[in-house]
Write a protein that holds these residues in place. Structure first.
Motif, PDB file in Angstrom:
ATOM      1  N   SER A 589       0.837  -1.318   0.135  1.00 24.84           N
ATOM      2  CA  SER A 589      -0.024  -0.134  -0.002  1.00 24.84           C
ATOM      3  C   SER A 589       0.915   1.258  -0.079  1.00 24.84           C
ATOM      4  O   SER A 589       0.621   2.285  -0.831  1.00 24.84           O
ATOM      5  CB  SER A 589      -1.009  -0.119   1.228  1.00 24.84           C
ATOM      6  N   ARG A 590       2.094   1.305   0.636  1.00 21.12           N
ATOM      7  CA  ARG A 590       2.925   2.272   0.726  1.00 21.12           C
ATOM      8  C   ARG A 590       3.457   2.604  -0.643  1.00 21.12           C
ATOM      9  O   ARG A 590       3.732   3.950  -1.056  1.00 21.12           O
ATOM     10  CB  ARG A 590       3.963   2.187   1.794  1.00 21.12           C
ATOM     11  N   LEU A 592       1.968   1.850  -3.594  1.00 17.12           N
ATOM     12  CA  LEU A 592       0.985   2.232  -4.400  1.00 17.12           C
ATOM     13  C   LEU A 592       1.112   3.858  -4.182  1.00 17.12           C
ATOM     14  O   LEU A 592       0.812   4.630  -5.136  1.00 17.12           O
ATOM     15  CB  LEU A 592      -0.205   1.566  -4.248  1.00 17.12           C
ATOM     16  N   GLN A 593       0.844   4.224  -2.903  1.00 13.74           N
ATOM     17  CA  GLN A 593       0.826   5.791  -2.719  1.00 13.74           C
ATOM     18  C   GLN A 593       1.909   6.422  -3.283  1.00 13.74           C
ATOM     19  O   GLN A 593       1.869   7.659  -3.537  1.00 13.74           O
ATOM     20  CB  GLN A 593       0.961   6.074  -1.048  1.00 13.74           C
ATOM     21  N   ALA A 594       3.130   5.878  -3.456  1.00 12.72           N
ATOM     22  CA  ALA A 594       4.409   6.748  -3.946  1.00 12.72           C
ATOM     23  C   ALA A 594       4.295   6.924  -5.334  1.00 12.72           C
ATOM     24  O   ALA A 594       5.106   7.385  -5.831  1.00 12.72           O
ATOM     25  CB  ALA A 594       5.690   5.793  -3.454  1.00 12.72           C
ATOM     26  N   GLY A 595       3.370   5.884  -6.111  1.00  9.99           N
ATOM     27  CA  GLY A 595       3.381   6.170  -7.678  1.00  9.99           C
ATOM     28  C   GLY A 595       3.924   4.925  -8.129  1.00  9.99           C
ATOM     29  O   GLY A 595       4.595   4.294  -7.580  1.00  9.99           O
TER      30      GLY A 595
END
Length: 620
Positions: A589-590, A592-595
């Motif tokens: 998830s982290r 995914l948040q970073a792009g």
């Protein structure tokens, strides 16, 4: 054999040997003995030459077996040897070459005869042959003296008391070899000998006081690795008639006659036999191992094992408890150095295992060393070259790693030792890696080799046990080590799916044909699932105890996260998958948040930041 015996092929026709083994009794004071013992010929340098020697003398030995009850010549020869050994120490100090030369030759003949006697008769018959004297046929001495016991005590005295010089080197080797031959009785019995003559003499009586001194001498012989004297420094130089050197330092068992004592599994690759740089050290090591592994007598424990279990460092000034018999002190630093240098031979690896397993003093000392890489690297190299080693050598190396990895201090310290340029590791260039990561790589490679070749469950279990012992202390795993852990899991996963598919197809086929017996896929599946569970426990242990130290393992997990999907709902793995699933979900998830399109460096940076943010109480 006389001074004219210059070739092995001449021995069956040798007049002196014929007389020794013939029907005529020879007195101990007969000049014949000086003539018999003045022989020299080129020393055999290979096991094939030693076999030729054995074949050449077999007729002489058989003749002596037949005639000795009437003549007592074997006993006379031994008494001649015993009388000479009383002056051996003085002869060494006075450089009496001829006296030492002839005494060595007497022992060499005894050793050759003893080997054939042990091969061909029971221990009771052998003992009788030592009692026969020059009397009417079949009679034997009723004196209280026991010639066999006296010979053994004399050999122990010779090994421990005679100073090691160029002129005494080969008689020292021969004395040790003769003891090995004497103890070879077990080879010719299927059952374990508990009441043998070796127990009778070596574990009580006059031989017993030499226990600690003998063990200490044999250990120091191994430590010192004394090379044989160079040609020309032997007892006698080359003879002008081309007769050759005195048969000495390679005699008896030193270069291969007793290769049976070097370990080798049935059907496994035979151990290579490099040229011995120190026959004395090698023979001392073999005798030490044989003594250490004698079974306890019915009424007394093995004193040689007791000595090996209890010896201490020379720097340890604490008193020995009165309850410990046969105790002595030895220089642990010298012993450690010798053990590190000699691990190419399986007998040296067996000694290392014996000491680590049985002597708590040496185990504590080794685990406290700050240069453990000197010991661990040779052990890893044995496992790395698994296809070139016999199975016993590999097992011993693995058990040594198991013993070492039971210690938390060892498991921590190996990740702090940084190695550069491991040249023998050829799969990948390792310019810089911790000893701990290298150990993981080699053990995983051994598991993969075993999966494709030997398929030995025992080897699998012990390799995984070593990894499990270390897993809570994994620190700063090398990226390649982390990749190999996940790659091994991937391999096991594919194997699991393949067996599951075979089992399903087999079950479908059995519904249409009741006559064909089913392969036992259930058992195969159980074994693979047991190994998979151990791998998951190893990964879980690392994540739970040292997640913040191992970003490379988290990276490898995320890269291959699809592998773990099928095991999330599997009833055998649900409990162990919780932490792994949590880590994968949290870091995924982290990311995914970073792009998208993140570099390796950026991913590792996010992982390191995430480790700090992940609450530790969420990992069970």
């Amino acid at each position: 054999m006389g001074s004219n015996s210059s070739r092995i092929g001449d021995l069956p026709k040798n007049e002196y040997l014929k007389k020794l083994s013939g029907m005529e009794s020879i007195s101990e004071n007969d000049p014949f003995w000086n003539q018999l013992l003045s022989f020299s010929f080129p020393a055999p340098t290979s096991s094939s030459e030693l076999k030729l020697l054995e074949e050449a003398t077999i007729s002489v030995c058989r003749s002596l077996v037949e005639n000795n009850p009437r003549t007592g010549n074997l006993g006379a020869l031994i008494k001649v040897f015993l009388s000479r050994t009383k002056e051996l120490k003085l002869s060494a100090e006075c450089q009496n070459h001829i006296f030492i030369w002839q005494t060595h030759n007497a022992l060499f003949i005894i050793c050759c005869l003893l080997k054939v006697f042990i091969c061909q008769m029971s221990e009771e018959e052998l003992q009788l042959h030592f009692t026969y004297e020059e009397k009417s046929p079949g009679n034997y001495s009723s004196d209280s003296e026991d010639l066999l016991e006296e010979l053994l005590c004399c050999l122990m005295q010779l090994i421990t008391d005679i100073p090691l010089l160029d002129i005494t080197y080969e008689i020292s080797v021969e004395a040790i070899s003769t003891m090995v031959v004497f103890l070879s009785c077990q080879l010719f019995h299927k059952e374990v000998l508990r009441q043998s003559i070796s127990h009778k003499y070596l574990m009580r009586g006059p031989c017993l006081p030499y226990t600690s001194k003998l063990v200490k001498t044999l250990l120091y012989n191994f430590i010192r690795q004394e090379k044989p004297p160079p040609p020309g420094a032997h007892v006698f130089p080359q003879q002008s008639d081309g007769g050759g050197l005195l048969y000495g330092l390679a005699s008896g068992v030193a270069t291969g006659l007793w290769t049976v004592f070097t370990l080798g599994g049935v059907g496994s690759k035979a151990a290579a036999s490099p040229e011995l740089s120190s026959p004395l050290a090698n023979q001392s090591l073999l005798l030490l191992l044989v003594l250490a592994n004698l079974t306890d007598a019915s009424d007394a424990p093995n004193p040689y094992r007791q000595a090996i279990m209890s010896f201490k460092n020379t720097q340890d000034s604490s008193p020995f408890p009165s309850s410990i018999p046969h105790a002595f002190q030895i220089n642990f630093n010298s012993l450690y150095t010798a053990l590190c240098e000699q691990q190419t031979s399986d007998q040296a690896t067996l000694l290392l295992y014996t000491l680590l397993h049985q002597n708590s003093n040496i185990r504590t000392y080794m685990l406290a060393r700050t240069d453990m890489e000197n010991l661990v690297l040779p052990i890893l190299e044995i496992l790395y070259h698994v296809e070139e080693r016999n199975s016993h050598h590999v097992y011993m190396a693995l058990i040594i790693l198991l013993i070492l990895t039971e210690d938390d201090g060892f498991n921590r310290s190996i990740h702090e030792v940084i190695l550069k340029n491991i040249t023998w590791y050829s799969e990948r260039v390792l310019t810089e890696i911790s000893l701990g990561s290298l150990l993981i790589l080699v053990v995983i490679r051994t598991i993969q080799y075993n999966m494709t070749r030997t398929r030995d469950k025992y080897l699998h279990t012990n390799c995984l046990a070593a990894l499990a012992n270390m897993s809570a202390q994994f620190r700063s795993l090398h990226q390649y080590a982390a990749q190999r852990i996940i790659s091994l899991f991937s391999l096991l996963s594919k194997k699991h799916n393949k067996v599951l598919e075979q089992a399903t197809q087999s079950l479908r086929g059995s519904l249409s044909s009741n006559d064909v017996p089913l392969p036992d896929y259930a058992q195969d599946l159980n074994v693979i699932e047991e190994v998979i569970r151990m791998m998951l426990e190893i990964i879980n242990s690392c994540l739970t105890n040292s997640l913040h130290h191992n970003p490379n393992l988290v990276y490898a997990l995320l890269y291959k996260r699809d592998l773990f999907e099928q095991f999330r709902t599997h009833p055998s793995f649900q409990d162990i998958m919780q932490n792994i699933d949590l880590v994968i979900s949290f870091f995924s998830s982290r990311l995914l948040q970073a792009g998208a399109e993140l570099s390796v460096e950026r991913v590792l940076e996010i992982i390191k930041q995430g480790v700090v943010a992940l609450p530790k109480d969420r990992l069970k």
